[in-house]
Design a protein around this motif. Structure first.
Motif, PDB file in Angstrom:
ATOM      1  N   LEU A 201       0.814  -1.213   0.000  1.00 42.40           N
ATOM      2  CA  LEU A 201       0.000   0.000   0.000  1.00 42.40           C
ATOM      3  C   LEU A 201       0.843   1.257   0.000  1.00 42.40           C
ATOM      4  CD1 LEU A 201      -2.931  -0.730   2.431  1.00 42.40           C
ATOM      5  CD2 LEU A 201      -2.909  -0.704  -0.066  1.00 42.40           C
ATOM      6  N   ASP A 202       1.803   1.316   0.891  1.00 42.06           N
ATOM      7  CA  ASP A 202       2.544   2.558   1.072  1.00 42.06           C
ATOM      8  C   ASP A 202       4.008   2.189   0.996  1.00 42.06           C
ATOM      9  OD1 ASP A 202       3.257   5.092   1.583  1.00 42.06           O
ATOM     10  OD2 ASP A 202       2.956   4.966   3.755  1.00 42.06           O
ATOM     11  N   LEU A 203       4.396   1.838  -0.203  1.00 44.97           N
ATOM     12  CA  LEU A 203       5.725   1.289  -0.348  1.00 44.97           C
ATOM     13  C   LEU A 203       6.754   2.394  -0.206  1.00 44.97           C
ATOM     14  CD1 LEU A 203       6.391  -1.704  -0.927  1.00 44.97           C
ATOM     15  CD2 LEU A 203       7.178  -0.925  -3.134  1.00 44.97           C
ATOM     16  N   ASN A 204       7.443   2.386   0.889  1.00 51.49           N
ATOM     17  CA  ASN A 204       8.474   3.384   1.117  1.00 51.49           C
ATOM     18  C   ASN A 204       9.750   2.595   1.356  1.00 51.49           C
ATOM     19  OD1 ASN A 204      10.155   5.383   1.953  1.00 51.49           O
ATOM     20  ND2 ASN A 204       8.643   6.365   3.277  1.00 51.49           N
ATOM     21  N   LYS A 205      10.540   2.496   0.300  1.00 51.71           N
ATOM     22  CA  LYS A 205      11.645   1.542   0.335  1.00 51.71           C
ATOM     23  C   LYS A 205      12.677   1.878   1.402  1.00 51.71           C
ATOM     24  CE  LYS A 205      10.914   0.319  -4.426  1.00 51.71           C
ATOM     25  NZ  LYS A 205      10.645   1.277  -5.479  1.00 51.71           N
ATOM     26  N   THR A 206      12.684   3.147   1.812  1.00 53.83           N
ATOM     27  CA  THR A 206      13.670   3.511   2.820  1.00 53.83           C
ATOM     28  C   THR A 206      13.158   3.196   4.222  1.00 53.83           C
ATOM     29  OG1 THR A 206      12.795   5.736   2.849  1.00 53.83           O
ATOM     30  CG2 THR A 206      14.690   5.324   1.420  1.00 53.83           C
ATOM     31  N   ALA A 207      11.850   3.112   4.349  1.00 54.65           N
ATOM     32  CA  ALA A 207      11.297   2.872   5.684  1.00 54.65           C
ATOM     33  C   ALA A 207      11.159   1.383   5.949  1.00 54.65           C
ATOM     34  CB  ALA A 207       9.940   3.545   5.807  1.00 54.65           C
ATOM     35  N   GLN A 208      10.841   1.027   7.168  1.00 55.74           N
ATOM     36  CA  GLN A 208      10.637  -0.368   7.538  1.00 55.74           C
ATOM     37  C   GLN A 208       9.374  -0.900   6.874  1.00 55.74           C
ATOM     38  OE1 GLN A 208      10.501  -0.718  11.808  1.00 55.74           O
ATOM     39  NE2 GLN A 208      11.953  -2.428  11.666  1.00 55.74           N
TER      40      GLN A 208
END
Ligand SMILES: *[C@@H]1O[C@H](CO)[C@@H](O)[C@H](O)[C@H]1NC(C)=O
Ligand SMILES: *[C@@H]1O[C@H](CO)[C@@H](O)[C@H](O)[C@H]1NC(C)=O
Ligand SMILES: *[C@@H]1O[C@H](CO)[C@@H](O)[C@H](O)[C@H]1NC(C)=O
Ligand SMILES: *[C@@H]1O[C@H](CO)[C@@H](O)[C@H](O)[C@H]1NC(C)=O
Ligand SMILES: *[C@@H]1O[C@H](CO)[C@@H](O)[C@H](O)[C@H]1NC(C)=O
Ligand SMILES: *[C@@H]1O[C@H](CO)[C@@H](O)[C@H](O)[C@H]1NC(C)=O
Ligand SMILES: *[C@@H]1O[C@H](CO)[C@@H](O)[C@H](O)[C@H]1NC(C)=O
Ligand SMILES: *[C@@H]1O[C@H](CO)[C@@H](O)[C@H](O)[C@H]1NC(C)=O
Ligand SMILES: *[C@@H]1O[C@H](CO)[C@@H](O)[C@H](O)[C@H]1NC(C)=O
Length: 765
Positions: A201-208
């Motif tokens: 859904l909220d793909l934030n590659k830098t976040a967990q």
């Protein structure tokens, strides 16, 4: 970008603007707005590129870098992390990226770029169910199948509530070695039942990684239908009590979260399918869909093709746009398309009128302390003849409503919301009337006040009574859960989407129907020390619920027949489906009249027969290319689906009805009098088997000839072909739009049924 823009002449600019409009999928009427936005606003596109033939490395990093090379300089130079949305590895050769309309235009012109899909929003479309389907512990399919042991079902949905008792792994072995998925819940939340859980859904590659908690309930419900564990004393608000069991209780589950409560973005859905393929699932369950479109523009169809190519069975909901015809989605022949039926349990309440008439309906909320006797009825028709009790619509009527039973028409207001409005104005109860298309399909809701939903016909009677009675009265009697409460079960639910197939009329859709009306299954619930399960289950309706029933059945078959292709599993499910209800009469639809073939497909799933079908109609991947050529798709359009170059002029294409499908659908143009086709069956029953064809004729319209009329098998896996001649009978001036029959191969032990649907083009009716 700026340079390029300066060179555009007014004419090219106009063409450019029209292209932008086309890409954005908006009508020219909105062109002004679109043009104003194009330079700055970013939209997500799925960019399909030609599969590299020279690239031997399949490393994800290489693929990702290669995809990035397609990004226009403007996009590549800005923060790439924010521009690349997904890199697809299996489901499609390509990626999703955020682009301005100008960048989209630029990328489309690059060599190797095949197609740009604008982002799209798709929508998400059981204590009792397994028993109803003839699955009893220790007998039938469950016994033979080991309850789906060793099979992995990937559910692409709204997430999952991992602590639900339905996802206990008691008795479930560890996942097979091929499994390479991951679990983004904290370690303790995954187990041998729930082996994978990811969010797209909220793909934030830098976040967990974000754990895919189900804020809605839909994904928890569908997952527990497909492969929920045994849960004793399951009930929703104390009703429909019993043991809740998924269809394949020992199968593994992997959740791919791609939907919020509001929508499922296409780019995320494809990412979920992509990961499921990579992880090694055996079945993909997709209770969602979009609009009709040719298969080469249909991202779900393309992703499903890629999955099928890897031997993965793909089961999809047909949609909830019934009872209108041509309303089914997910129509590609490599997908199992599932419509919805009722089950034999009702959670009953009865509307009783002052004149003694009673009308049965349903509600999940069953108050035990509602015994007020007859109360005055309130029904005030507004101008268009509808009182839909929408929020605020009764606000000046509190004095008229207080203490009364309010009649509400089904309009644009959800029944539970209508009930809230009635409750807010002091109403004592609500009788909610179905619309004409709903017919006798009554849905169960968690109403907020004493209420009952009744059929359209009952509603007409109630209105007639009100109209001719000066002081009309009514009450509601709550009767709890009744098994065998619906004698006509299974019946097609009103909302279940119907055929004919909008993209390929020679393929009958939906394929099959399965339980989808008022289904009790797992639901997120507040975890506290007492672990009160009162809210751990919910009753929900939709083809969303019927799809995972079939995903579970496919898992059971896969565990018995690990070498069967997806098409073989589908054939087994379809040729053994039942066409009669529990009373032994033909399955009916929401009108209580016999359902037609475009509502039921092959019929109602019959899992214990599907495990041993006798014969199967198989389809190899190579068979789909002549089929797609026959749809008159161009070579490059077909490449978008099969992800390799094809040349239709060098092969013999086939008309769609000639694909070796387990059902037959043919349309007669006015000038055509005869259509011939062949089918090939493989013997998966006893080595020596004799079959005789039995034809359900299409009386007075089309004769069905089967040649040869008998099939003799002497070996295992032996294939035999037969020919079917459909010949129009004596010229009738105006045939009906459609008609149906069947061909059944019968041996001592097996009955292999192929439904036959006929459409008459250009007919008057
Ligand atoms: C997962 O575990 C970590 C460390 O134990 C904890 O801080 C975090 O809150 C947990 N997350 C969830 C979603 O439970
Ligand atoms: C992504 O993660 C980074 C680092 O944790 C954070 O700064 C950024 O705000 C996140 N973006 C979104 C859209 O959540
Ligand atoms: C189920 O309900 C019955 C009757 O209410 C009760 O006797 C039994 O202990 C319950 N079983 C479980 C496992 O909660
Ligand atoms: C109500 O009664 C009137 C007069 O008898 C009739 O014209 C009308 O159609 C009736 N309406 C309904 C909904 O039955
Ligand atoms: C559970 O119960 C224990 C002991 O009664 C209490 O200390 C704890 O706070 C409770 N936890 C929750 C989540 O209610
Ligand atoms: C494809 O084209 C052929 C030849 O023009 C035509 O006969 C056939 O009906 C077309 N098929 C479809 C599915 O449109
Ligand atoms: C496709 O096949 C035909 C017939 O074999 C051949 O003439 C034609 O050159 C081929 N086209 C391509 C693009 O390979
Ligand atoms: C039948 O075919 C299947 C799959 O192709 C194979 O696994 C099986 O061994 C075959 N059975 C026989 C008796 O040849
Ligand atoms: C489609 O629906 C219309 C209206 O309900 C019906 O008359 C017609 O027979 C249907 N067409 C087919 C092909 O089933």
């Amino acid at each position: 970008m700026v340079d390029r823009k300066c060179k555009l002449s007014p004419t090219t600019l106009m063409i450019f603007i029209l292209d932008v409009i086309y890409i954005l999928g908006i009508s020219p009427a909105n062109a002004a707005i679109a043009v104003a936005d194009t330079s700055s606003s970013l939209s997500t596109y799925i960019i399909q590129v030609r599969k590299p033939t020279d690239k031997h490395s399949s490393a994800v990093e290489d693929l990702d870098a290669w995809y990035r090379s397609f990004l226009p300089a403007t996009a590549a130079s800005s923060n790439q992390e924010q521009r690349m949305v997904h890199s697809y590895q299996h489901a499609l050769s390509g990626f999703a990226a955020k682009l301005t309309a100008e960048e989209a235009k630029a990328i489309q012109e690059k060599a190797g770029v095949l197609y740009l899909h604008p982002e799209e929003s798709l929508s998400l479309h059981t204590t009792h169910t397994p028993d109803f389907l003839g699955l009893h512990q220790g007998v039938g399919l469950w016994k033979d199948s080991n309850f789906g042991k060793g099979v992995i079902i990937g559910v692409v949905d709204s997430g999952i509530f991992p602590d639900h008792p339905s996802f206990s792994d008691k008795g479930v072995p560890p996942p097979p070695a091929k499994w390479k998925g991951r679990c983004d819940f904290n370690r303790t939340s995954c187990n041998n039942k729930l082996i994978g859980a990811r969010s797209f859904l909220d793909l934030n590659k830098t976040a967990q990684a974000i754990p895919p908690y189900d804020d809605y309930g839909h994904g928890t419900h569908t997952s527990s239908i497909a492969a929920g564990a045994f849960v004793t004393n399951a009930s929703a608000l104390g009703n429909a009590e019993g043991t809740a069991i998924g269809m394949a209780p020992l199968a593994h589950l992997a959740m791919y979260q791609v939907c919020t409560i509001d929508e499922c973005l296409l780019s995320n859905v494809l990412a979920g399918i992509d990961a499921a393929i990579d992880d090694g699932v055996d079945v993909i369950s997709l209770s969602l869909g979009g609009n009709h479109r040719p298969f080469f523009k249909d991202v779900m169809a393309k992703g499903a093709f890629a999955a099928t190519q890897k031997g993965i069975f793909v089961s999809c909901s047909a949609g909830n746009l019934g009872p209108y015809n041509t309303s089914s989605t997910n129509e590609a022949p490599w997908i199992l398309t599932v419509g919805a039926s009722s089950i034999d349990r009702s959670i009953k309440a009865t509307a009783q009128l002052g004149n003694g008439l009673e009308f049965d309906g349903e509600t999940l909320y069953q108050p035990h302390d509602f015994h007020p006797g007859l109360l005055p009825l309130f029904y005030l028709k507004v101008d268009d003849g509808i009182q839909d009790c929408g929020p605020g619509s009764l606000r000046f009527r509190s004095d008229d409503i207080r203490g009364k039973v309010v009649v509400c028409d089904s309009g644009s207001t959800e029944p539970v919301v209508a009930g809230q409005e009635v409750k807010d104005r002091g109403g004592a109860g609500m009788i909610f009337l179905n619309r004409p298309p709903d017919g006798y399909t009554t849905q169960v809701y968690k109403h907020v006040l004493p209420a009952v939903v009744v059929s359209y016909v009952a509603g007409e009677e109630i209105k007639r009574y009100i109209n001719k009675t000066s002081a009309a009265t009514a009450t509601i009697l709550f009767k709890g859960t009744h098994i065998n409460g619906r004698s006509a079960a299974p019946a097609v639910a009103s909302f279940s989407s119907r055929g004919p197939n909008s993209q390929s009329q020679g393929i009958l859709k939906p394929d099959i129907i399965g339980p989808g009306l008022n289904i009790l299954a797992g639901w997120p619930f507040p975890l506290d020390n007492s672990t009160n399960l009162k809210h751990a289950f919910n009753v929900v309706s939709g083809t969303s619920m019927s799809c995972p029933h079939l995903s579970g059945v496919a898992a059971l078959l896969k565990s018995v027949h690990p070498d069967w292709s997806p098409a073989a599993i589908k054939s087994a499910i379809m040729t053994t489906a039942t066409t009669s209800n529990m009373e032994g009469r033909p399955i009916v639809d929401q009108t209580l009249h016999p359902a037609d073939i475009f509502a039921t497909g092959a019929g109602h799933v019959n899992p214990s027969k599907a495990v041993d079908p006798g014969l199967i109609y198989d389809i190899g991947l190579h068979d789909y290319i002549p089929y797609l050529c026959g749809l008159n798709y161009t070579d490059s359009e077909i490449e978008l689906i099969v992800q390799k170059k094809v040349n239709c002029s060098s092969i013999r294409s086939i008309p769609d009805y000639q694909l070796n499908y387990p059902s037959i659908a043919v349309s007669f143009e006015p000038s055509v009098t005869k259509v011939s086709l062949t089918r090939t069956v493989r013997n998966v029953g006893p080595v020596k088997s004799n079959y005789r064809s039995i034809v359900d004729p299409i009386k007075g319209l089309v004769s069905i000839g089967v040649y040869p009329p008998d099939l003799v098998f002497t070996e295992a896996n032996q294939t035999v072909s037969y020919r079917v001649d459909l010949t129009r009978e004596a010229d009738r001036k105006a045939p009906p739009p459609s008609a149906q029959g069947a061909i059944t191969w019968v041996s001592a032990r097996h009955s292999v049924r192929t439904p036959v649907a006929v459409l008459f083009k250009g007919s008057q009716e």
